[in-house]
Motif scaffolding. Structure first.
Motif, PDB file in Angstrom:
ATOM      1  N   VAL A 112       0.841  -1.200   0.000  1.00  0.00           N
ATOM      2  CA  VAL A 112       0.000   0.000   0.000  1.00  0.00           C
ATOM      3  C   VAL A 112       0.878   1.254   0.000  1.00  0.00           C
ATOM      4  N   PRO A 113       0.308   2.415  -0.326  1.00  0.00           N
ATOM      5  CA  PRO A 113       1.109   3.639  -0.366  1.00  0.00           C
ATOM      6  C   PRO A 113       1.418   4.193   1.021  1.00  0.00           C
ATOM      7  N   LEU A 114       2.584   4.800   1.126  1.00  0.00           N
ATOM      8  CA  LEU A 114       2.958   5.556   2.313  1.00  0.00           C
ATOM      9  C   LEU A 114       3.829   6.728   1.877  1.00  0.00           C
ATOM     10  N   VAL A 115       3.942   7.715   2.766  1.00  0.00           N
ATOM     11  CA  VAL A 115       4.733   8.914   2.489  1.00  0.00           C
ATOM     12  C   VAL A 115       5.856   8.995   3.511  1.00  0.00           C
ATOM     13  N   ARG A 116       7.090   9.128   3.026  1.00  0.00           N
ATOM     14  CA  ARG A 116       8.250   9.271   3.910  1.00  0.00           C
ATOM     15  C   ARG A 116       9.166  10.329   3.329  1.00  0.00           C
ATOM     16  N   LEU A 117      10.183  10.721   4.098  1.00  0.00           N
ATOM     17  CA  LEU A 117      11.158  11.686   3.615  1.00  0.00           C
ATOM     18  C   LEU A 117      12.312  10.977   2.931  1.00  0.00           C
ATOM     19  N   THR A 118      12.808  11.561   1.849  1.00  0.00           N
ATOM     20  CA  THR A 118      14.025  11.089   1.208  1.00  0.00           C
ATOM     21  C   THR A 118      15.232  11.565   2.025  1.00  0.00           C
ATOM     22  N   PRO A 119      16.410  11.012   1.774  1.00  0.00           N
ATOM     23  CA  PRO A 119      17.602  11.519   2.469  1.00  0.00           C
ATOM     24  C   PRO A 119      17.826  13.004   2.258  1.00  0.00           C
ATOM     25  N   GLU A 120      17.298  13.543   1.171  1.00  0.00           N
ATOM     26  CA  GLU A 120      17.454  14.981   0.886  1.00  0.00           C
ATOM     27  C   GLU A 120      16.376  15.813   1.579  1.00  0.00           C
ATOM     28  N   GLY A 121      15.434  15.144   2.264  1.00  0.00           N
ATOM     29  CA  GLY A 121      14.412  15.871   3.003  1.00  0.00           C
ATOM     30  C   GLY A 121      13.145  16.164   2.237  1.00  0.00           C
ATOM     31  N   HIS A 122      12.938  15.500   1.087  1.00  0.00           N
ATOM     32  CA  HIS A 122      11.730  15.710   0.296  1.00  0.00           C
ATOM     33  C   HIS A 122      10.736  14.585   0.565  1.00  0.00           C
ATOM     34  N   ARG A 123       9.455  14.891   0.470  1.00  0.00           N
ATOM     35  CA  ARG A 123       8.430  13.871   0.658  1.00  0.00           C
ATOM     36  C   ARG A 123       8.356  12.956  -0.564  1.00  0.00           C
ATOM     37  N   SER A 124       8.264  11.681  -0.300  1.00  0.00           N
ATOM     38  CA  SER A 124       8.190  10.683  -1.368  1.00  0.00           C
ATOM     39  C   SER A 124       7.017   9.752  -1.112  1.00  0.00           C
ATOM     40  N   LEU A 125       6.146   9.610  -2.106  1.00  0.00           N
ATOM     41  CA  LEU A 125       5.077   8.615  -2.049  1.00  0.00           C
ATOM     42  C   LEU A 125       5.634   7.321  -2.615  1.00  0.00           C
ATOM     43  N   CYS A 126       5.621   6.262  -1.816  1.00  0.00           N
ATOM     44  CA  CYS A 126       6.159   4.983  -2.255  1.00  0.00           C
ATOM     45  C   CYS A 126       5.227   3.870  -1.778  1.00  0.00           C
ATOM     46  N   VAL A 127       5.583   2.652  -2.066  1.00  0.00           N
ATOM     47  CA  VAL A 127       4.759   1.501  -1.700  1.00  0.00           C
ATOM     48  C   VAL A 127       5.513   0.639  -0.702  1.00  0.00           C
ATOM     49  N   GLY A 128       4.857   0.329   0.405  1.00  0.00           N
ATOM     50  CA  GLY A 128       5.446  -0.548   1.410  1.00  0.00           C
ATOM     51  C   GLY A 128       4.458  -1.641   1.789  1.00  0.00           C
ATOM     52  N   ARG A 129       4.953  -2.653   2.465  1.00  0.00           N
ATOM     53  CA  ARG A 129       4.084  -3.744   2.904  1.00  0.00           C
ATOM     54  C   ARG A 129       3.729  -3.544   4.380  1.00  0.00           C
ATOM     55  N   TRP A 130       2.431  -3.736   4.662  1.00  0.00           N
ATOM     56  CA  TRP A 130       1.935  -3.512   6.015  1.00  0.00           C
ATOM     57  C   TRP A 130       2.300  -4.695   6.902  1.00  0.00           C
ATOM     58  N   GLY A 131       3.210  -4.455   7.805  1.00  0.00           N
ATOM     59  CA  GLY A 131       3.727  -5.487   8.699  1.00  0.00           C
ATOM     60  C   GLY A 131       5.209  -5.257   8.875  1.00  0.00           C
ATOM     61  N   PHE A 132       5.561  -4.580   9.951  1.00  0.00           N
ATOM     62  CA  PHE A 132       6.932  -4.116  10.176  1.00  0.00           C
ATOM     63  C   PHE A 132       7.899  -5.281  10.360  1.00  0.00           C
ATOM     64  N   LEU A 133       9.029  -5.188   9.667  1.00  0.00           N
ATOM     65  CA  LEU A 133      10.099  -6.174   9.832  1.00  0.00           C
ATOM     66  C   LEU A 133      11.374  -5.437  10.234  1.00  0.00           C
ATOM     67  N   PRO A 134      11.838  -5.587  11.476  1.00  0.00           N
ATOM     68  CA  PRO A 134      13.125  -4.998  11.839  1.00  0.00           C
ATOM     69  C   PRO A 134      14.225  -5.553  10.948  1.00  0.00           C
ATOM     70  N   HIS A 135      15.258  -4.796  10.759  1.00  0.00           N
ATOM     71  CA  HIS A 135      16.317  -5.223   9.840  1.00  0.00           C
ATOM     72  C   HIS A 135      16.966  -6.523  10.281  1.00  0.00           C
ATOM     73  N   TRP A 136      16.873  -6.823  11.604  1.00  0.00           N
ATOM     74  CA  TRP A 136      17.516  -8.036  12.109  1.00  0.00           C
ATOM     75  C   TRP A 136      16.618  -9.274  12.052  1.00  0.00           C
ATOM     76  N   SER A 137      15.388  -9.141  11.556  1.00  0.00           N
ATOM     77  CA  SER A 137      14.493 -10.302  11.459  1.00  0.00           C
ATOM     78  C   SER A 137      15.094 -11.349  10.525  1.00  0.00           C
ATOM     79  N   ARG A 138      15.032 -12.589  10.930  1.00  0.00           N
ATOM     80  CA  ARG A 138      15.586 -13.655  10.117  1.00  0.00           C
ATOM     81  C   ARG A 138      14.679 -14.064   8.973  1.00  0.00           C
ATOM     82  N   SER A 139      13.384 -13.832   9.125  1.00  0.00           N
ATOM     83  CA  SER A 139      12.443 -14.170   8.051  1.00  0.00           C
ATOM     84  C   SER A 139      11.296 -13.178   8.072  1.00  0.00           C
TER      85      SER A 139
END
Length: 234
Positions: A40-67
């Protein structure tokens, strides 16, 4: 809560509403019945500080998750503990996002054992921004943008439907939610009673209970049956 919601606006409309670039590559589709792990769509900031509409999956996965198996269990992060949670704290401090929604669903248990579904949505048809946090998860050749919706104690009439609700962000708070800060806890303030009064608590049909169903009929108001009256003898 919140385990199901609707987001039906096009990427072009969303990028205009949120004053963001459109980086969705045509992946945004109307969805009246968003379920855990859906893209689904979400809005976050780019490294340059601009708003970006992108697509992410609903269900947070920490970077250390094994699966990715646990994603469906991490669709919500509690506002009361997000700043100290091992899974969520770093994202809350550095990677906050806006989750566009038409509204969200909840169910009320009825005396006869059934359930009545409700759709919470702005009465004026405006867009909702749910407070979210995001993470990039990598495994082998797969890279996945994931997110969670923050929840808090329900307020006002919303508490009659469920004891939790999403952290809702009026438009004047979008910039502060996305912006870097060393003290993000103050961003969790709830909207004013007047703002919350603009939400409609709409009874809808049972079809939304099946994640395979989609379409505008899911958010259509249905008539409520009157509560049965107790019979008395006189």
């Amino acid at each position: 809560m919140c385990g199901r919601y609707a987001t039906t606006r096009s990427s072009g409309e969303l990028s205009a509403l949120f004053e963001s670039s459109d980086d969705t590559d045509g992946q945004v589709r109307p969805d009246h019945n968003v379920a855990p792990t859906d893209p689904v769509p979400l809005v976050r900031l780019t490294p340059e500080g601009h708003r970006s509409l992108c697509v992410g999956r609903w269900g947070f996965l920490p970077h250390w998750s094994r699966s990715a198996a646990g994603a469906a269990r991490m669709i919500n992060a509690r506002a009361e503990t997000v700043a100290t949670s091992r899974a969520y704290a770093r994202a809350f401090a550095r990677r906050r996002c806006l989750v566009p929604a038409d509204g969200w669903y909840e169910w009320v248990r009825l005396p006869d054992g059934g359930r009545q579904a409700y759709f919470m949505t702005p009465a004026d048809g405006s867009v909702l921004a749910l407070a979210g946090i995001w993470s990039v998860w990598e495994s082998g050749t797969e890279t996945r943008l994931t997110f969670s919706v923050l929840t808090t104690a329900a307020l006002g009439e919303l508490a009659e439907v469920h004891d939790r609700m999403p952290v809702l962000l009026p438009s004047q708070r979008w910039s502060s939610w996305l912006a870097p800060t060393d003290e993000p806890e103050h961003l969790l303030a709830t909207p004013s009673p007047d703002w919350l009064a603009g939400l409609e608590i709409r009874p809808v049909g049972p079809a939304v209970g099946d994640v395979r169903n989609d379409g505008p009929h899911l958010t259509a108001r249905v008539p409520m049956e009157p509560a049965p009256q107790e019979l008395t003898l006189f």
